[in-house]
Each structure stands twice: as structure tokens, then as C-alpha cells.
Design an enzyme around this catalytic site. Structure first.
Site, short mmCIF file in Angstrom:
data_model
loop_
_atom_site.label_atom_id
_atom_site.label_comp_id
_atom_site.label_asym_id
_atom_site.label_seq_id
_atom_site.Cartn_x
_atom_site.Cartn_y
_atom_site.Cartn_z
N ASP A 143 -12.05 -10.40 0.75
CA ASP A 143 -12.36 -11.16 -0.47
C ASP A 143 -11.07 -11.61 -1.17
O ASP A 143 -11.10 -12.30 -2.18
CB ASP A 143 -13.29 -10.39 -1.42
N SER A 144 -9.92 -11.29 -0.55
CA SER A 144 -8.64 -11.88 -0.98
C SER A 144 -8.71 -13.40 -0.87
O SER A 144 -7.87 -14.10 -1.43
CB SER A 144 -7.49 -11.34 -0.12
N ASP A 155 -15.61 -8.19 3.96
CA ASP A 155 -15.72 -7.53 2.66
C ASP A 155 -17.05 -7.83 1.98
O ASP A 155 -17.49 -8.98 1.97
CB ASP A 155 -14.63 -8.07 1.72
N LYS A 178 -17.08 -3.93 4.74
CA LYS A 178 -16.09 -3.11 4.02
C LYS A 178 -16.44 -3.09 2.54
O LYS A 178 -16.77 -4.13 1.97
CB LYS A 178 -14.68 -3.64 4.24
N GLU A 212 -15.23 -1.22 -1.34
CA GLU A 212 -14.15 -0.51 -2.05
C GLU A 212 -14.74 0.64 -2.86
O GLU A 212 -15.72 0.43 -3.59
CB GLU A 212 -13.44 -1.49 -2.99
N GLU A 215 -5.02 1.39 0.96
CA GLU A 215 -4.11 0.37 0.43
C GLU A 215 -3.18 0.99 -0.60
O GLU A 215 -3.63 1.67 -1.54
CB GLU A 215 -4.90 -0.78 -0.20
O1 KIV Z 1 -9.46 -8.62 0.74
C1 KIV Z 1 -8.52 -8.28 1.47
O2 KIV Z 1 -7.79 -9.08 2.04
C2 KIV Z 1 -8.28 -6.85 1.64
C3 KIV Z 1 -6.95 -6.45 2.23
C4 KIV Z 1 -5.92 -6.47 1.17
C5 KIV Z 1 -7.02 -5.15 2.91
O3 KIV Z 1 -9.08 -6.05 1.27
#
Ligand code: KIV
Length: 269
Positions: A43-44, A82, A110, A112, A179
Site C-alpha cells: 500500500d506504499s 497488502d 499482508k 499490519e 520493518e
Molecule cells: O507497503 C509497502 O510497500 C510495505 C513495505 C514497506 C514492506 O509494506
């Protein structure tokens, strides 16, 4: 195609594995040619693709759109997607969001968090959805942390993070992503779970896999760059520079030269 069993086998054999974020088919194809082992549709993308100042505005529909594009471009890598901010706040949300991204082509979701995700991990796993739990610096909680900072700097905080890992692994988490934590903690967690591959970003050299945001490792992030980033484009030139940067990254992760001490956080716990 790399599977979860392959990642477990890599860990058992002491073979490191590479992971990069990716959001589109052409980069995904270049990563396929470079034999990058796994891809995270992170989600970056809220920042790197959409130009926002955090990951919070990203939606499940955004994640599914980019997951489908990446899967079409890459038939080699293991693909994780994510679940974005607030898309797994309830069990039903988690099931619906996971269904959407898995049907778009993800092999794993994934999320968090920590121990409080145990029930969600258990329910998703029972429904055939492998889960990676992202711990340490979790960008969706940036406003709780008050910035993007090194986490678990004390023995007590490190032990709390280990307890969170144990809770989600007992609940069925198949992968952990750490992270921005001290290298010593990255090593302790990697050794604690012989069956669970651990991916690090700023978590030291001992984790089983490494991940970087693709724009960071290509030198396309302007302004502040995190200590754990290495620019793999700097050593490349010519028409195949991006492809060569991916190949160099994959090779450096596998031979252990990335991350070097300069890209790790050394804190005595
Ligand atoms: O969203 C993302 O790119 C991430 C990485 C920083 C691991 O979660």
C-alpha cells in the site's frame, strides 16, 4: 511459480530470498526476467504511485487493480498484497478484502499489527488465505507513532514484539515481515521460528528475505531516503539499467551483501 512451500524450503536450506514492491505489469515483467523471488503489492503505492503523503487513503479496489496488473506481467514470483488501512478492522471486512485481492491474483495477504490480529489470522487461514503479519514500524499507524521511526529499541519493547510474533504465528501466520527494528531483534525472531520465513526491511541481514520499495532501490524517491535503502541503479548504465538493478538486488540479497552494516540499525538490546 514460487510458492509458499518454496519460501519455507529456502529458509530450511539457508537460501536467502528477494522481494520488491511492484505495482504494474512492465516492472513485474522485468522482475520476472531478473528472477526476483517474491513481489509485494504494497500500500506504499499510495505514496509512490498516487502521490499521497501516507498509505491511509489506499482502498481495496486500488490494491486489487495493481495486483491484477502485476500478476499479468509476472508468472514467476510469489505475490503478496497488502490489505490497506481499515480494510481488516472486523472479521467480515478482512474476509471480504482478502477475497477481493486473492481473486485479483495474490497468493497471500499482508496485514499490519500484532497479537490482536490472532483471531483474524486464524479465520483467514481457515478460509484458505495465507497471511503475512507486518510488525515493527507499521506505516498504517504512522499517526500513533508520530512519524516513521526505529521501533523496539529497548529490551522490553523487543520482548513485546517477540510476544506479538508468537501470538500471530500460533494463530497460523505463514510469514512475518519486520520493518525498521534493530538487527539483533531481526535475527532473534528469524531464529525463533524455523518454519516461518521472515522478511526484513531495515531489520538487519539475518532475516530470511529482504524487501525494498522499488522506487527507493531505483533512486526514484526524492527527498529523505531511509537508512536501510540502497540505490541499485547507481552502478548501472544503458538500456537495460532497470533490469540490471533488479538482477543486482536479487544477487546481493542471495549472497548476503545486502543489507550491509550501513543499511542496518545496530542497537544493543
Ligand atoms: O507497503 C509497502 O510497500 C510495505 C513495505 C514497506 C514492506 O509494506
Amino acid at each position: 511459480m514460487v510458492s509458499l512451500s518454496d519460501l519455507r524450503r529456502f529458509k530450511a536450506d539457508g537460501r536467502k530470498f528477494s522481494c520488491l514492491t511492484c505495482y504494474d505489469a512492465s516492472m513485474a515483467k522485468a522482475m520476472e526476467i531478473a528472477e526476483v523471488d517474491s513481489i509485494l503489492i504494497g500500500d506504499s503505492l499510495g505514496m509512490s504511485i498516487q502521490g499521497r503523503d501516507s498509505t491511509l487513503p489506499v482502498t481495496v479496489a486500488d490494491m486489487a487493480y495493481h495486483t491484477a496488473a502485476v500478476r499479468r506481467g509476472n508468472q514467476h514470483a510469489f505475490i503478496m498484497t497488502d490489505l490497506p488501512f481499515m480494510s481488516y478492522a472486523t472479521l467480515n471486512d478482512a474476509l471480504q478484502s482478502s477475497k477481493t485481492v486473492m481473486q485479483a491474483g495474490a497468493q497471500m495477504v499482508k496485514m499490519e499489527g500484532g497479537a490482536w490480529l490472532a483471531e483474524t489470522v486464524q479465520v483467514l487461514t481457515r478460509n484458505g488465505i495465507p497471511v503475512c503479519v507486518h510488525l515493527g514500524l507499521t506505516p498504517q499507524s504512522v499517526h500513533v507513532f508520530g512519524g516513521y521511526k526505529l521501533q523496539a529499541r529497548t529490551r522490553a519493547a523487543a520482548d513485546q514484539l517477540i510476544a506479538d510474533c508468537k501470538a500471530v504465528v500460533e494463530a497460523g501466520a505463514a510469514l512475518l515481515l519486520l520493518e525498521c527494528v534493530p538487527a539483533q531483534l531481526g535475527q532473534e525472531i528469524t531464529e525463533l521460528f524455523p518454519q516461518i520465513p521472515v522478511i526484513g526491511i531495515g531489520a538487519g541481514a539475518a532475516t530470511d528475505g529482504q524487501v525494498l520499495v522499488v522506487q527507493d532501490m531505483l533512486g526514484l524517491t526524492f527527498g529523505h531516503t531511509a537508512k536501510f535503502v540502497r540505490n541499485f541503479m547507481q552502478e548501472q548504465s544503458g538500456a537495460t539499467a532497470i533490469l540490471d538493478a533488479f538482477k543486482a538486488y536479487h544477487a546481493a540479497v542471495l549472497d548476503g551483501s545486502f543489507p550491509a552494516p550501513a543499511q542496518t540499525f545496530q542497537v544493543e538490546l
